[in-house]
Motif scaffolding. Structure first.
Motif, PDB file in Angstrom:
ATOM      1  N   HIS A   1      14.972  15.612   0.812  1.00  0.00           N
ATOM      2  CA  HIS A   1      16.111  16.924   0.753  1.00  0.00           C
ATOM      3  C   HIS A   1      15.499  17.628   1.913  1.00  0.00           C
ATOM      4  O   HIS A   1      16.363  18.742   2.046  1.00  0.00           O
ATOM      5  CB  HIS A   1      15.890  17.441  -0.542  1.00  0.00           C
ATOM      6  N   TYR A   2      14.258  17.651   2.397  1.00  0.00           N
ATOM      7  CA  TYR A   2      13.621  18.655   3.124  1.00  0.00           C
ATOM      8  C   TYR A   2      13.462  18.314   4.608  1.00  0.00           C
ATOM      9  O   TYR A   2      13.189  18.955   5.285  1.00  0.00           O
ATOM     10  CB  TYR A   2      12.308  19.038   2.789  1.00  0.00           C
ATOM     11  N   GLU A   3      13.728  16.813   4.769  1.00  0.00           N
ATOM     12  CA  GLU A   3      13.583  16.340   6.248  1.00  0.00           C
ATOM     13  C   GLU A   3      14.233  17.084   7.096  1.00  0.00           C
ATOM     14  O   GLU A   3      13.718  17.397   8.320  1.00  0.00           O
ATOM     15  CB  GLU A   3      13.734  14.799   6.118  1.00  0.00           C
ATOM     16  N   ARG A   4      15.580  17.209   7.074  1.00  0.00           N
ATOM     17  CA  ARG A   4      16.388  17.758   8.054  1.00  0.00           C
ATOM     18  C   ARG A   4      15.982  19.146   8.715  1.00  0.00           C
ATOM     19  O   ARG A   4      15.482  19.162   9.766  1.00  0.00           O
ATOM     20  CB  ARG A   4      17.703  17.886   7.736  1.00  0.00           C
ATOM     21  N   LEU A   5      15.822  19.964   7.630  1.00  0.00           N
ATOM     22  CA  LEU A   5      15.256  21.385   8.023  1.00  0.00           C
ATOM     23  C   LEU A   5      13.898  21.319   8.530  1.00  0.00           C
ATOM     24  O   LEU A   5      13.483  22.361   9.273  1.00  0.00           O
ATOM     25  CB  LEU A   5      15.658  22.242   6.846  1.00  0.00           C
ATOM     26  N   THR A   6      13.023  20.564   8.021  1.00  0.00           N
ATOM     27  CA  THR A   6      11.463  20.617   8.424  1.00  0.00           C
ATOM     28  C   THR A   6      11.412  20.129   9.786  1.00  0.00           C
ATOM     29  O   THR A   6      10.673  20.946  10.546  1.00  0.00           O
ATOM     30  CB  THR A   6      10.843  19.604   7.528  1.00  0.00           C
ATOM     31  N   ARG A   7      12.215  19.038  10.097  1.00  0.00           N
ATOM     32  CA  ARG A   7      12.321  18.778  11.603  1.00  0.00           C
ATOM     33  C   ARG A   7      12.750  19.711  12.593  1.00  0.00           C
ATOM     34  O   ARG A   7      12.199  19.990  13.534  1.00  0.00           O
ATOM     35  CB  ARG A   7      13.008  17.403  11.662  1.00  0.00           C
ATOM     36  N   TRP A   8      13.583  20.449  12.255  1.00  0.00           N
ATOM     37  CA  TRP A   8      14.599  21.666  12.979  1.00  0.00           C
ATOM     38  C   TRP A   8      13.544  22.762  13.067  1.00  0.00           C
ATOM     39  O   TRP A   8      13.215  23.099  14.067  1.00  0.00           O
ATOM     40  CB  TRP A   8      15.676  22.034  12.215  1.00  0.00           C
TER      41      TRP A   8
ATOM     42  N   GLY B   1       6.377  30.167   2.356  1.00  0.00           N
ATOM     43  CA  GLY B   1       7.497  29.231   1.976  1.00  0.00           C
ATOM     44  C   GLY B   1       7.710  28.065   3.037  1.00  0.00           C
ATOM     45  O   GLY B   1       7.203  28.534   4.195  1.00  0.00           O
ATOM     46  N   TRP B   2       8.250  27.178   2.704  1.00  0.00           N
ATOM     47  CA  TRP B   2       8.337  25.946   3.796  1.00  0.00           C
ATOM     48  C   TRP B   2       9.456  26.319   4.757  1.00  0.00           C
ATOM     49  O   TRP B   2       9.373  25.865   5.852  1.00  0.00           O
ATOM     50  CB  TRP B   2       8.731  24.687   3.055  1.00  0.00           C
ATOM     51  N   CYS B   3      10.428  27.205   4.389  1.00  0.00           N
ATOM     52  CA  CYS B   3      11.558  27.535   5.160  1.00  0.00           C
ATOM     53  C   CYS B   3      11.768  28.997   5.547  1.00  0.00           C
ATOM     54  O   CYS B   3      12.493  29.252   6.130  1.00  0.00           O
ATOM     55  CB  CYS B   3      12.951  27.102   4.792  1.00  0.00           C
ATOM     56  N   VAL B   4      10.538  29.715   5.324  1.00  0.00           N
ATOM     57  CA  VAL B   4      10.407  31.362   5.679  1.00  0.00           C
ATOM     58  C   VAL B   4      10.692  31.292   7.061  1.00  0.00           C
ATOM     59  O   VAL B   4      10.054  30.933   8.026  1.00  0.00           O
ATOM     60  CB  VAL B   4       9.117  31.764   5.117  1.00  0.00           C
TER      61      VAL B   4
END
Length: 293
Positions: free
Chosen positions: A255-262, A162-165
């Motif tokens: 919607h995903y940018e912040r957490l993806t960058r982190w 998953g993208w945030c796993v």
């Protein structure tokens, strides 16, 4: 057992994969399978492996190919996606009305049924049949239980992709300023991003804490993610007739940018194995050993 080239060619044709996937298979899937076998032997029980990667990074394909390779080697293995635990439209609509309207959009922490995901992982460790939920992105709803696949346990390995796993919350001070146009327009107070961050810390860690190992497919940067996601949607349109346009993708990935960058900033230092990708999703040559590499 069939030779790898026999089923791999068929797999690549089914998934419409470019010839460059063979490099990814050799440098990611085969080593990941070897590591999973070692981890299973070390634990003496089901090995729970998390696979994190930005949207369009190829994590679902890597998970599926690795699971197939392990099955060819005689192991009982399951690859499942965090996406299959999305809340349906009605549930997200209720959440959006109660908390923040941006929660109508699936994807960020807070839009999954984490309790169900925890229950499925736990059940896969035990004898018996485990039904695996499936989410249909074309209809934006979870598929009926009659269409869920079933697996006999206990399984040897589980790959949860998953993208945030495996992600952890951002420090609160990082949330103060909006990051992109979506946050400036629709979340000026920070209520949505604050809720997502709290969910990641309060709820999702119960799920990620069940993972024994964490593997990361690291994109070159967020700038390539939009293009990767656009490719995904083009495949979905070709296969089902449904899917977002390129313009809609540009809005959606915010919607995903912040957490993806982190994740790209924080996770490589603690993942058990980090594979850095080129823009074409091929793995970069390994450099000097670093923590988490």
């Amino acid at each position: 057992m069939s030779a790898p080239e026999d089923w791999l060619a068929e797999f690549m044709a089914q998934e419409r994969l470019p010839e460059t996937f063979r490099q990814a298979f050799e440098e990611i899937c085969e080593p990941l399978a070897d590591r999973a076998i070692d981890w299973r032997a070390d634990f003496g029980r089901t090995a729970m492996v998390g696979l994190c990667g930005a949207q369009g990074s190829g994590k679902s394909t890597v998970a599926a190919a690795t699971a197939r390779l392990l099955a060819e080697r005689g192991f009982n293995v399951v690859a499942i996606s965090l996406d299959d635990f999305y809340l349906g439209r009605e549930a997200r609509g209720w959440l959006a009305g109660k908390t923040h309207r941006l929660l109508q959009v699936r994807g960020p922490p807070g839009t999954h049924d984490v309790a169900l995901a925890c229950a499925v992982l736990d059940h896969l460790r035990r004898p018996g049949t485990t039904p695996l939920p499936a989410f249909d992105k074309a209809t934006d709803e979870r598929r009926p239980k009659s269409r869920w696949r079933e697996v006999e346990g206990p399984v040897d390995m589980v790959i949860l992709e998953g993208w945030c796993v495996g992600a952890v919350p951002e420090p609160p001070e990082r949330l103060r300023a909006p990051l992109n146009a979506l946050e400036r327009r629709d979340d000026p107070s920070g209520a949505w991003r604050g809720y997502v961050n709290r969910q990641l810390g309060e709820t999702y860690q119960a799920l990620f804490g069940r993972l024994d190992r964490l593997v990361m497919l690291a994109a070159p940067g967020f700038e390539v993610v939009r293009g990767w996601r656009a490719e995904q949607e083009a495949k979905l349109r070709a296969r089902t007739g449904a899917g977002m346009s390129d313009a809609q993708v540009g809005q959606f990935v915010q919607h995903y940018e912040r957490l993806t960058r982190w994740i790209l900033e924080e996770m490589p230092g603690r993942a058990d194995w980090t594979i850095r990708l080129n823009a074409d999703r091929t793995p970069r040559p390994a450099g000097p050993a670093t923590p988490g590499s």
